[in-house]
Design an enzyme around this catalytic site. Structure first.
Site, PDB file in Angstrom:
ATOM      1  N   PRO A  31      26.600 -22.751  79.507  1.00 34.47           N
ATOM      2  CA  PRO A  31      25.629 -23.774  79.912  1.00 34.47           C
ATOM      3  C   PRO A  31      26.168 -25.198  79.938  1.00 34.47           C
ATOM      4  O   PRO A  31      25.448 -26.117  80.315  1.00 34.47           O
ATOM      5  CB  PRO A  31      24.537 -23.643  78.847  1.00 34.47           C
ATOM      6  CG  PRO A  31      25.230 -23.098  77.653  1.00 34.47           C
ATOM      7  CD  PRO A  31      26.365 -22.253  78.151  1.00 34.47           C
ATOM      8  N   ASP A  54      31.023 -24.342  90.799  1.00 32.37           N
ATOM      9  CA  ASP A  54      29.676 -24.822  91.101  1.00 32.37           C
ATOM     10  C   ASP A  54      29.409 -26.155  90.426  1.00 32.37           C
ATOM     11  O   ASP A  54      30.117 -26.527  89.493  1.00 32.37           O
ATOM     12  CB  ASP A  54      28.642 -23.841  90.526  1.00 32.37           C
ATOM     13  CG  ASP A  54      28.479 -22.615  91.400  1.00 32.37           C
ATOM     14  OD1 ASP A  54      28.999 -22.618  92.508  1.00 32.37           O
ATOM     15  OD2 ASP A  54      27.825 -21.669  90.933  1.00 32.37           O
ATOM     16  N   LYS A  76      25.819 -26.209  95.284  1.00 33.16           N
ATOM     17  CA  LYS A  76      24.605 -25.459  94.980  1.00 33.16           C
ATOM     18  C   LYS A  76      23.646 -26.205  94.079  1.00 33.16           C
ATOM     19  O   LYS A  76      23.108 -25.655  93.138  1.00 33.16           O
ATOM     20  CB  LYS A  76      24.901 -24.087  94.366  1.00 33.16           C
ATOM     21  CG  LYS A  76      25.305 -23.087  95.399  1.00 33.16           C
ATOM     22  CD  LYS A  76      24.644 -21.774  95.135  1.00 33.16           C
ATOM     23  CE  LYS A  76      25.038 -20.773  96.170  1.00 33.16           C
ATOM     24  NZ  LYS A  76      24.215 -20.789  97.299  1.00 33.16           N
ATOM     25  N   GLY A 107      28.207 -21.535  86.519  1.00 33.82           N
ATOM     26  CA  GLY A 107      27.487 -21.941  85.316  1.00 33.82           C
ATOM     27  C   GLY A 107      26.816 -20.742  84.661  1.00 33.82           C
ATOM     28  O   GLY A 107      26.390 -19.800  85.336  1.00 33.82           O
ATOM     29  N   GLY A 108      26.737 -20.775  83.331  1.00 29.50           N
ATOM     30  CA  GLY A 108      26.043 -19.711  82.604  1.00 29.50           C
ATOM     31  C   GLY A 108      26.750 -18.384  82.738  1.00 29.50           C
ATOM     32  O   GLY A 108      27.952 -18.276  82.546  1.00 29.50           O
ATOM     33  N   ASP A 109      25.983 -17.359  83.102  1.00 24.26           N
ATOM     34  CA  ASP A 109      26.522 -16.019  83.319  1.00 24.26           C
ATOM     35  C   ASP A 109      26.470 -15.712  84.821  1.00 24.26           C
ATOM     36  O   ASP A 109      25.457 -16.008  85.470  1.00 24.26           O
ATOM     37  CB  ASP A 109      25.679 -14.984  82.543  1.00 24.26           C
ATOM     38  CG  ASP A 109      26.231 -13.591  82.728  1.00 24.26           C
ATOM     39  OD1 ASP A 109      27.104 -13.198  81.938  1.00 24.26           O
ATOM     40  OD2 ASP A 109      25.818 -12.898  83.689  1.00 24.26           O
ATOM     41  N   THR A 137      24.470 -17.301  78.991  1.00 22.51           N
ATOM     42  CA  THR A 137      23.468 -17.736  79.971  1.00 22.51           C
ATOM     43  C   THR A 137      22.644 -18.892  79.407  1.00 22.51           C
ATOM     44  O   THR A 137      22.513 -19.057  78.185  1.00 22.51           O
ATOM     45  CB  THR A 137      22.578 -16.555  80.393  1.00 22.51           C
ATOM     46  OG1 THR A 137      21.771 -16.975  81.502  1.00 22.51           O
ATOM     47  CG2 THR A 137      21.657 -16.084  79.273  1.00 22.51           C
ATOM     48  N   ALA A 138      22.098 -19.714  80.315  1.00 22.66           N
ATOM     49  CA  ALA A 138      21.379 -20.926  79.887  1.00 22.66           C
ATOM     50  C   ALA A 138      20.292 -20.595  78.863  1.00 22.66           C
ATOM     51  O   ALA A 138      20.122 -21.333  77.884  1.00 22.66           O
ATOM     52  CB  ALA A 138      20.778 -21.624  81.105  1.00 22.66           C
ATOM     53  N   MET A 189      15.341 -23.028  86.774  1.00 24.51           N
ATOM     54  CA  MET A 189      15.003 -23.767  88.006  1.00 24.51           C
ATOM     55  C   MET A 189      13.491 -24.016  88.067  1.00 24.51           C
ATOM     56  O   MET A 189      12.880 -23.884  89.127  1.00 24.51           O
ATOM     57  CB  MET A 189      15.469 -22.979  89.252  1.00 24.51           C
ATOM     58  CG  MET A 189      16.966 -22.758  89.281  1.00 24.51           C
ATOM     59  SD  MET A 189      17.498 -21.445  90.393  1.00 24.51           S
ATOM     60  CE  MET A 189      17.182 -19.969  89.437  1.00 24.51           C
ATOM     61  N   GLY A 218      20.840 -28.828  78.373  1.00 23.66           N
ATOM     62  CA  GLY A 218      21.047 -28.180  77.076  1.00 23.66           C
ATOM     63  C   GLY A 218      22.519 -27.975  76.760  1.00 23.66           C
ATOM     64  O   GLY A 218      23.314 -27.640  77.641  1.00 23.66           O
TER      65      GLY A 218
HETATM   66  C1  LIG Z   1      21.128 -21.143  89.674  1.00 27.75           C
HETATM   67  S1  LIG Z   1      20.635 -21.017  88.003  1.00 27.75           S
HETATM   68  C2  LIG Z   1      22.134 -20.435  87.291  1.00 27.75           C
HETATM   69  C3  LIG Z   1      21.931 -19.820  85.952  1.00 27.75           C
HETATM   70  C4  LIG Z   1      23.229 -19.404  85.290  1.00 27.75           C
HETATM   71  N1  LIG Z   1      23.892 -18.357  86.044  1.00 27.75           N
HETATM   72  C5  LIG Z   1      23.010 -18.951  83.851  1.00 27.75           C
HETATM   73  O1  LIG Z   1      23.236 -17.793  83.531  1.00 27.75           O
HETATM   74  O2  LIG Z   1      22.619 -19.800  83.048  1.00 27.75           O
HETATM   75  C6  LIG Z   1      20.598 -22.701  87.515  1.00 27.75           C
HETATM   76  C7  LIG Z   1      19.550 -22.995  86.472  1.00 27.75           C
HETATM   77  O3  LIG Z   1      19.988 -22.649  85.172  1.00 27.75           O
HETATM   78  C8  LIG Z   1      19.402 -23.514  84.220  1.00 27.75           C
HETATM   79  N2  LIG Z   1      20.463 -24.197  83.474  1.00 27.75           N
HETATM   80  C9  LIG Z   1      21.776 -24.005  83.581  1.00 27.75           C
HETATM   81  N3  LIG Z   1      22.459 -24.762  82.699  1.00 27.75           N
HETATM   82  C10 LIG Z   1      21.530 -25.469  82.019  1.00 27.75           C
HETATM   83  C11 LIG Z   1      21.591 -26.429  80.976  1.00 27.75           C
HETATM   84  N4  LIG Z   1      22.758 -26.823  80.443  1.00 27.75           N
HETATM   85  N5  LIG Z   1      20.433 -26.949  80.507  1.00 27.75           N
HETATM   86  C12 LIG Z   1      19.251 -26.555  81.010  1.00 27.75           C
HETATM   87  N6  LIG Z   1      19.143 -25.653  81.997  1.00 27.75           N
HETATM   88  C13 LIG Z   1      20.252 -25.101  82.490  1.00 27.75           C
HETATM   89  C14 LIG Z   1      18.558 -24.499  84.989  1.00 27.75           C
HETATM   90  O4  LIG Z   1      17.252 -24.014  85.050  1.00 27.75           O
HETATM   91  C15 LIG Z   1      19.222 -24.464  86.356  1.00 27.75           C
HETATM   92  O5  LIG Z   1      18.337 -24.887  87.369  1.00 27.75           O
END
Ligand SMILES: C[S@@+](CC[C@H](N)C(=O)[O-])C[C@H]1O[C@@H](n2cnc3c(N)ncnc32)[C@H](O)[C@@H]1O
Length: 272
Positions: A31, A54, A76, A107-109, A137-138, A189, A218
């Site tokens: 995240p 990304d 994105k 980002g995330g997973d 993941t976030a 999102m 976060g």
């Molecule tokens: C397209 S999704 C990708 C999610 C990512 N693959 C994951 O597993 O976290 C993007 C969304 O993840 C959330 N997100 C990702 N990083 C974040 C962070 N550091 N703080 C808060 N929300 C986050 C937000 O809701 C953002 O709009």
């Protein structure tokens, strides 16, 4: 045009670099906090010839990309897609066909709202070898940073992850199921659709007094948390002028976390 130039340079770079056959690593960057990267992700990143990344990948993680690697920004943000998904899929295939280690850094997973499945399918269809390196993941990283336990005995025995860009009025979300008590709902999102999300949950039976929070950035130094209830949160968030990425967390666990945030963090203790 810009994207085509970048693509051309990326392909030339992999032609000069490591031997065939090429390989794609779909890597989760977590995240934001670089310390949340897995050891495997850090190793794969350190060996990359090309990194396709990304906007959500934190700056601290990008610092770990070797200077010799070529960077391709795939974008994105909500309204700023540097490359459409089909082009990203094609680019990964083309880069890999020219040999070298291609890291697709997300980002995330990669497999949680990250379109990693679509990229993996494109690679598989093209016969390109690949692996998936999971990331935090976030929902997990952000909840930990905000000290919100996603499940908690007596308060939430289930947790659901949902994409909030569907909360736009004609959503096909399963509202009766999301509105069930004793569960946590984590909305990715979800900032733009927050008023509709809260309205629908209450309309389908969740108590207006249910605790809820929005966490901005976060795990990063710019993290902010706005807490409220389904009734009050949209107004509180609007006046706080939060900036994406943000995560919405709905459920009694948000109230539970209030006792946990009272304890100082390690960084605060070290400074005393
Ligand atoms: C397209 S999704 C990708 C999610 C990512 N693959 C994951 O597993 O976290 C993007 C969304 O993840 C959330 N997100 C990702 N990083 C974040 C962070 N550091 N703080 C808060 N929300 C986050 C937000 O809701 C953002 O709009």
């Amino acid at each position: 045009m810009l994207a085509a130039n970048v693509e051309g340079r990326a392909i030339a770079r992999t032609q000069r670099a490591t031997p065939r056959p090429g390989f794609v690593h779909l890597v989760g960057a977590g995240p934001g906090d670089p310390e949340l990267l897995t050891l495997k992700a850090a190793r794969v990143l350190s060996q990359a010839d090309v990194v396709v990344h990304d906007h959500l990948v934190g700056p601290g993680v990008m610092d770990l990309v070797p200077r010799t690697a070529l960077l391709v920004y795939a974008g994105k943000e909500r309204s700023n897609h540097a490359l459409p998904q089909d082009r990203i899929n094609e680019l990964l295939v083309r880069l890999a066909r020219r040999g070298g280690r291609v890291v697709r850094l997300k980002g995330g997973d990669p497999f949680v709202f990250g379109r990693g499945g679509e990229e993996a399918a494109a690679l598989a269809a093209a016969g390109i070898p690949f692996e998936v390196v999971p990331g935090v993941t976030a929902a997990c990283g952000v909840a930990a940073a905000a000290r919100i336990p996603l499940t908690h005995r007596g308060h939430a025995h289930a947790v659901t992850f949902v994409a909030g860009h569907r909360c736009d009025g004609n959503a096909d979300l399963d509202w009766p199921s999301l509105a069930r008590a004793q569960q946590t709902v984590v909305v990715y999102m979800g900032l733009a659709g927050l008023p509709e999300l809260c309205r629908q949950l209450v309309a389908h039976g969740r108590a207006p007094s249910t605790s809820a929070a929005v966490v901005q950035h976060g795990t990063l130094p710019t993290q902010r948390i706005v807490r409220g209830t389904l009734e009050t949160l949209p107004r509180l968030v609007a006046s706080a002028e939060l900036k994406p990425p943000t995560l919405v967390i709905v459920g009694e666990v948000v109230a539970v976390s209030e006792a946990l945030v009272a304890m100082p963090e390690l960084a605060t203790l070290a400074a005393d």
